[in-house]
Design a protein around this motif. Structure first.
Motif, PDB file in Angstrom:
ATOM      1  N   THR A   1      -1.516 -29.537  48.065  1.00 31.31           N
ATOM      2  CA  THR A   1      -1.289 -31.872  47.833  1.00 31.31           C
ATOM      3  C   THR A   1      -2.191 -31.853  49.231  1.00 31.31           C
ATOM      4  OG1 THR A   1       0.952 -30.945  46.663  1.00 31.31           O
ATOM      5  CG2 THR A   1       0.342 -32.736  47.933  1.00 31.31           C
ATOM      6  N   GLU A   2      -1.865 -31.482  50.185  1.00 33.56           N
ATOM      7  CA  GLU A   2      -2.513 -31.853  51.830  1.00 33.56           C
ATOM      8  C   GLU A   2      -3.751 -31.407  51.080  1.00 33.56           C
ATOM      9  OE1 GLU A   2       0.024 -29.625  54.561  1.00 33.56           O
ATOM     10  OE2 GLU A   2      -1.221 -31.163  56.070  1.00 33.56           O
ATOM     11  N   MET A   3      -4.980 -30.209  51.274  1.00 29.38           N
ATOM     12  CA  MET A   3      -5.746 -30.295  50.716  1.00 29.38           C
ATOM     13  C   MET A   3      -6.033 -31.681  49.480  1.00 29.38           C
ATOM     14  SD  MET A   3      -6.074 -25.868  49.856  1.00 29.38           S
ATOM     15  CE  MET A   3      -8.076 -25.502  49.481  1.00 29.38           C
ATOM     16  N   LEU A   4      -5.797 -32.003  48.575  1.00 34.03           N
ATOM     17  CA  LEU A   4      -6.054 -32.045  47.697  1.00 34.03           C
ATOM     18  C   LEU A   4      -5.722 -33.836  48.846  1.00 34.03           C
ATOM     19  CD1 LEU A   4      -4.602 -31.568  45.223  1.00 34.03           C
ATOM     20  CD2 LEU A   4      -7.012 -31.406  44.976  1.00 34.03           C
ATOM     21  N   THR A   5      -5.745 -34.229  49.667  1.00 36.14           N
ATOM     22  CA  THR A   5      -5.263 -35.978  49.644  1.00 36.14           C
ATOM     23  C   THR A   5      -5.971 -35.630  51.094  1.00 36.14           C
ATOM     24  OG1 THR A   5      -3.071 -35.368  50.612  1.00 36.14           O
ATOM     25  CG2 THR A   5      -2.761 -35.772  48.931  1.00 36.14           C
ATOM     26  N   SER A   6      -5.833 -35.185  51.815  1.00 34.32           N
ATOM     27  CA  SER A   6      -6.867 -34.434  52.694  1.00 34.32           C
ATOM     28  C   SER A   6      -8.709 -35.366  52.608  1.00 34.32           C
ATOM     29  CB  SER A   6      -6.161 -33.877  54.106  1.00 34.32           C
ATOM     30  OG  SER A   6      -6.720 -32.972  53.034  1.00 34.32           O
ATOM     31  N   TRP A   7      -9.191 -34.514  51.504  1.00 32.05           N
ATOM     32  CA  TRP A   7     -10.219 -34.401  50.954  1.00 32.05           C
ATOM     33  C   TRP A   7     -11.065 -35.870  51.343  1.00 32.05           C
ATOM     34  CZ3 TRP A   7     -11.302 -30.485  47.534  1.00 32.05           C
ATOM     35  CH2 TRP A   7     -12.757 -30.632  47.105  1.00 32.05           C
ATOM     36  N   ARG A   8     -12.139 -35.014  51.683  1.00 31.47           N
ATOM     37  CA  ARG A   8     -13.318 -36.199  53.244  1.00 31.47           C
ATOM     38  C   ARG A   8     -13.909 -37.397  52.042  1.00 31.47           C
ATOM     39  NH1 ARG A   8     -14.811 -32.115  55.275  1.00 31.47           N
ATOM     40  NH2 ARG A   8     -16.577 -31.971  54.877  1.00 31.47           N
ATOM     41  N   MET A   9     -12.042 -38.459  51.545  1.00 31.25           N
ATOM     42  CA  MET A   9     -13.027 -39.087  51.006  1.00 31.25           C
ATOM     43  C   MET A   9     -11.904 -40.186  50.871  1.00 31.25           C
ATOM     44  SD  MET A   9     -13.173 -38.582  47.121  1.00 31.25           S
ATOM     45  CE  MET A   9     -12.551 -39.305  46.070  1.00 31.25           C
ATOM     46  N   ASN A  10     -11.883 -41.804  50.737  1.00 28.12           N
ATOM     47  CA  ASN A  10     -10.866 -42.318  50.869  1.00 28.12           C
ATOM     48  C   ASN A  10     -10.366 -42.007  49.053  1.00 28.12           C
ATOM     49  OD1 ASN A  10     -13.074 -44.359  50.752  1.00 28.12           O
ATOM     50  ND2 ASN A  10     -12.386 -44.224  52.781  1.00 28.12           N
ATOM     51  N   ASP A  11      -8.815 -42.934  48.630  1.00 24.17           N
ATOM     52  CA  ASP A  11      -8.710 -43.009  47.150  1.00 24.17           C
ATOM     53  C   ASP A  11      -8.637 -42.115  46.146  1.00 24.17           C
ATOM     54  OD1 ASP A  11     -10.556 -45.168  44.980  1.00 24.17           O
ATOM     55  OD2 ASP A  11     -11.091 -45.177  47.665  1.00 24.17           O
ATOM     56  N   GLN A  12      -8.126 -40.885  46.288  1.00 19.18           N
ATOM     57  CA  GLN A  12      -8.312 -40.394  45.697  1.00 19.18           C
ATOM     58  C   GLN A  12      -8.305 -40.590  44.465  1.00 19.18           C
ATOM     59  OE1 GLN A  12      -7.190 -39.532  49.001  1.00 19.18           O
ATOM     60  NE2 GLN A  12      -8.052 -38.250  49.606  1.00 19.18           N
ATOM     61  N   LYS A  13      -9.022 -40.590  42.793  1.00 13.58           N
ATOM     62  CA  LYS A  13      -8.077 -40.244  41.577  1.00 13.58           C
ATOM     63  C   LYS A  13      -7.633 -39.540  41.200  1.00 13.58           C
ATOM     64  CE  LYS A  13      -9.457 -45.197  40.982  1.00 13.58           C
ATOM     65  NZ  LYS A  13      -9.080 -45.230  43.115  1.00 13.58           N
ATOM     66  N   PHE A  14      -6.528 -39.141  40.358  1.00 16.62           N
ATOM     67  CA  PHE A  14      -5.799 -37.722  40.011  1.00 16.62           C
ATOM     68  C   PHE A  14      -5.907 -38.120  37.882  1.00 16.62           C
ATOM     69  CE2 PHE A  14      -5.624 -35.874  43.362  1.00 16.62           C
ATOM     70  CZ  PHE A  14      -5.228 -36.584  44.773  1.00 16.62           C
ATOM     71  N   THR A  15      -6.134 -37.558  37.688  1.00 18.81           N
ATOM     72  CA  THR A  15      -5.747 -37.398  35.877  1.00 18.81           C
ATOM     73  C   THR A  15      -4.197 -37.595  36.201  1.00 18.81           C
ATOM     74  OG1 THR A  15      -6.245 -34.670  35.284  1.00 18.81           O
ATOM     75  CG2 THR A  15      -7.676 -36.233  35.385  1.00 18.81           C
ATOM     76  N   PRO A  16      -3.592 -37.907  35.105  1.00 23.39           N
ATOM     77  CA  PRO A  16      -2.413 -38.108  34.862  1.00 23.39           C
ATOM     78  C   PRO A  16      -1.920 -36.345  34.241  1.00 23.39           C
ATOM     79  CG  PRO A  16      -3.694 -39.831  32.997  1.00 23.39           C
ATOM     80  CD  PRO A  16      -4.289 -38.586  33.755  1.00 23.39           C
ATOM     81  N   LEU A  17      -2.308 -35.838  34.176  1.00 22.77           N
ATOM     82  CA  LEU A  17      -2.487 -34.590  34.190  1.00 22.77           C
ATOM     83  C   LEU A  17      -2.056 -33.818  35.307  1.00 22.77           C
ATOM     84  CD1 LEU A  17      -1.350 -31.779  32.585  1.00 22.77           C
ATOM     85  CD2 LEU A  17      -3.910 -31.116  32.336  1.00 22.77           C
TER      86      LEU A  17
END
Ligand SMILES: O=C(Nc1ccccc1F)[C@H](C1CCCCC1)n1c(-c2ccc(Cl)cc2)nc2cc(F)c(F)cc21
Length: 233
Positions: A209-225
């Motif tokens: 989860t941290e790997m995704l939320t700390s991805w070097r960009m802001n406001d990451q978008k995720f698919t519902p799945l």
């Protein structure tokens, strides 16, 4: 002697799983894309969410073909898929990276992943895992069965009927043990080492989860799945 032999029914059982594993695999197009050019962190994140979303879909198809899975309690089926999807993705990624590639390709691929947008702190644990999987030189049958064993892990959160899952996982482990003895005759501890990788895989679970939320960009978008599977947003 008979202990080591893979029986006829175990052969048939394994064939179902290996065929399904091969049918339900993301083509290696992710490596082709990554080898083509270094994408921006944003593009890499989109590629990751696309890859991960389709990987979950194929994982469900693969799991449905595991003998006995569909006769499990329906909520337990969901709990097993939800509990193993991230590990299956990292296991698949590790297997992709350990695929034999033309000279220099693996190094380029590794470089692209290092610069993909993942925070520095996660590189070491992730690549340590990839390296340890690569060193095992797993054959395809072992990869398929190891993925099935990962999915049928009884102690996932919210699984109610543990014994029912254990009853499905045990025959998988038995076939996997025999396969290891067959393909790695000079490494009696190979099977134990293989299962040890599953422990390392669980630690990656903690980071994801941290790997995704700390991805070097802001406001990451995720698919519902992915919101479902990745515990994000
Ligand atoms: O696509 C991916 N993995 C993947 C998912 C489903 C099926 C097959 C896959 F390979 C991502 C890409 C996405 C685009 C940016 C670079 C990483 N990916 C990871 C990975 C996965 C998840 C996190 Cl949080 C961090 C890295 N490790 C990889 C190792 C590889 F050898 C490889 F080819 C791709 C890899």
């Amino acid at each position: 002697k008979e202990k080591a032999e893979i029986t006829k029914e175990q052969q048939a059982f394994m064939k179902v799983i290996v065929d399904s594993y091969n049918r339900h695999q993301i083509p290696q197009d992710v490596t082709k894309k990554l080898l083509q050019e270094q994408y921006s962190a944003e593009e890499n994140f989109i590629l990751l969410t696309e890859m991960a979303t389709s990987q979950v879909q194929v994982l469900v198809e693969f799991t449905k073909n595991i003998p006995g899975f569909l006769s499990l309690d329906h909520e337990d089926q969901i709990a097993l898929l939800k509990g193993s999807a991230v590990e299956a993705m990292f296991l698949r990624s590790a297997q992709v990276l350990s695929t034999k590639m033309p000279n220099g390709h693996t190094e380029v691929l590794e470089e692209r992943i290092r610069n993909s947008g993942i925070s520095e702190e996660f590189m070491t644990p992730m690549f340590n895992f990839y390296k340890s999987i690569g060193k095992l030189h797993m054959v395809q049958e072992e990869q398929a069965l190891l993925t099935a064993v990962t999915i049928l892990t009884p102690d996932r959160p919210f699984v109610k009927d543990h014994p029912a899952v254990e009853r499905l996982q045990e025959p998988m482990l038995e076939v996997l043990r025999k396969l290891c003895a067959l393909h790695h005759p000079r490494e009696p501890q190979y099977f134990a080492r293989l299962l040890g990788r599953l422990t390392e895989l669980r630690t990656l679970n903690h980071y994801h989860t941290e790997m995704l939320t700390s991805w070097r960009m802001n406001d990451q978008k995720f698919t519902p799945l992915l919101c479902e599977i990745w515990d994000v947003q």
